[in-house]
Design a protein around this motif. Structure first.
Motif, PDB file in Angstrom:
ATOM      1  N   LYS A 129      -1.063  -0.758  -9.678  1.00 49.68           N
ATOM      2  CA  LYS A 129      -2.232  -0.754  -8.794  1.00 49.68           C
ATOM      3  C   LYS A 129      -2.189  -1.945  -7.857  1.00 49.68           C
ATOM      4  O   LYS A 129      -2.476  -1.811  -6.656  1.00 49.68           O
ATOM      5  CB  LYS A 129      -3.516  -0.756  -9.598  1.00 49.68           C
ATOM      6  CG  LYS A 129      -4.768  -0.715  -8.742  1.00 49.68           C
ATOM      7  CD  LYS A 129      -5.977  -0.419  -9.575  1.00 49.68           C
ATOM      8  CE  LYS A 129      -7.257  -0.493  -8.801  1.00 49.68           C
ATOM      9  NZ  LYS A 129      -7.306   0.260  -7.594  1.00 49.68           N
ATOM     10  N   ALA A 130      -1.820  -3.108  -8.368  1.00 48.98           N
ATOM     11  CA  ALA A 130      -1.726  -4.295  -7.520  1.00 48.98           C
ATOM     12  C   ALA A 130      -0.646  -4.111  -6.455  1.00 48.98           C
ATOM     13  O   ALA A 130      -0.834  -4.500  -5.296  1.00 48.98           O
ATOM     14  CB  ALA A 130      -1.430  -5.522  -8.368  1.00 48.98           C
TER      15      ALA A 130
ATOM     16  N   SER B 117       0.383  -1.243  -5.180  1.00 48.36           N
ATOM     17  CA  SER B 117      -0.067  -0.263  -4.186  1.00 48.36           C
ATOM     18  C   SER B 117      -1.134  -0.862  -3.280  1.00 48.36           C
ATOM     19  O   SER B 117      -1.168  -0.560  -2.084  1.00 48.36           O
ATOM     20  CB  SER B 117      -0.584   0.998  -4.867  1.00 48.36           C
ATOM     21  OG  SER B 117      -1.787   0.720  -5.563  1.00 48.36           O
ATOM     22  N   ASN B 118      -2.002  -1.714  -3.814  1.00 50.46           N
ATOM     23  CA  ASN B 118      -2.999  -2.385  -2.977  1.00 50.46           C
ATOM     24  C   ASN B 118      -2.327  -3.300  -1.962  1.00 50.46           C
ATOM     25  O   ASN B 118      -2.749  -3.374  -0.805  1.00 50.46           O
ATOM     26  CB  ASN B 118      -3.973  -3.193  -3.827  1.00 50.46           C
ATOM     27  CG  ASN B 118      -4.969  -2.317  -4.556  1.00 50.46           C
ATOM     28  OD1 ASN B 118      -5.128  -1.159  -4.236  1.00 50.46           O
ATOM     29  ND2 ASN B 118      -5.614  -2.881  -5.570  1.00 50.46           N
ATOM     30  N   LEU B 119      -1.301  -3.978  -2.384  1.00 49.25           N
ATOM     31  CA  LEU B 119      -0.568  -4.872  -1.487  1.00 49.25           C
ATOM     32  C   LEU B 119       0.129  -4.065  -0.397  1.00 49.25           C
ATOM     33  O   LEU B 119       0.096  -4.437   0.781  1.00 49.25           O
ATOM     34  CB  LEU B 119       0.442  -5.699  -2.257  1.00 49.25           C
ATOM     35  CG  LEU B 119       1.259  -6.702  -1.464  1.00 49.25           C
ATOM     36  CD1 LEU B 119       0.344  -7.756  -0.849  1.00 49.25           C
ATOM     37  CD2 LEU B 119       2.314  -7.349  -2.328  1.00 49.25           C
ATOM     38  N   ASP B 120       0.740  -2.953  -0.778  1.00 51.88           N
ATOM     39  CA  ASP B 120       1.433  -2.110   0.212  1.00 51.88           C
ATOM     40  C   ASP B 120       0.454  -1.502   1.208  1.00 51.88           C
ATOM     41  O   ASP B 120       0.766  -1.350   2.386  1.00 51.88           O
ATOM     42  CB  ASP B 120       2.217  -1.009  -0.490  1.00 51.88           C
ATOM     43  CG  ASP B 120       3.455  -1.531  -1.204  1.00 51.88           C
ATOM     44  OD1 ASP B 120       3.894  -2.647  -0.851  1.00 51.88           O
ATOM     45  OD2 ASP B 120       3.965  -0.838  -2.105  1.00 51.88           O
ATOM     46  N   SER B 121      -0.735  -1.132   0.742  1.00 46.83           N
ATOM     47  CA  SER B 121      -1.695  -0.523   1.650  1.00 46.83           C
ATOM     48  C   SER B 121      -2.306  -1.529   2.605  1.00 46.83           C
ATOM     49  O   SER B 121      -2.805  -1.162   3.676  1.00 46.83           O
ATOM     50  CB  SER B 121      -2.798   0.177   0.871  1.00 46.83           C
ATOM     51  OG  SER B 121      -3.566  -0.776   0.151  1.00 46.83           O
ATOM     52  N   ALA B 122      -2.261  -2.814   2.279  1.00 48.23           N
ATOM     53  CA  ALA B 122      -2.824  -3.847   3.141  1.00 48.23           C
ATOM     54  C   ALA B 122      -1.832  -4.342   4.187  1.00 48.23           C
ATOM     55  O   ALA B 122      -2.227  -5.066   5.087  1.00 48.23           O
ATOM     56  CB  ALA B 122      -3.296  -5.029   2.288  1.00 48.23           C
TER      57      ALA B 122
END
Length: 59
Positions: free
Chosen positions: A46-47, A49-54
């Motif tokens: 999850k961390a 994917s959050n980094l990639d989406s930002a």
């Protein structure tokens, strides 16, 4: 007269038993349950994917 003893055999046996006790202590101390491992993997994913989406797309 008694039989001669091999001191190397006793030394190695003592070291092996000490290593086994250390290993069992480490299993208790550092071992994680399967649920804990799955939770940590999910949090890590999850961390990531959050980094990639930002991230911004380079133009």
């Amino acid at each position: 007269m008694s039989e001669p003893v091999n001191l190397n055999r006793f030394r190695k046996a003592k070291a092996k038993s000490a290593a086994k006790t250390q290993a069992s202590e480490n299993r208790v101390k550092f071992g994680l349950t399967k649920a804990q491992k799955k939770l940590e993997a999910a949090l890590r994913d999850k961390a990531a994917s959050n980094l990639d989406s930002a991230k911004r797309d380079p133009d």
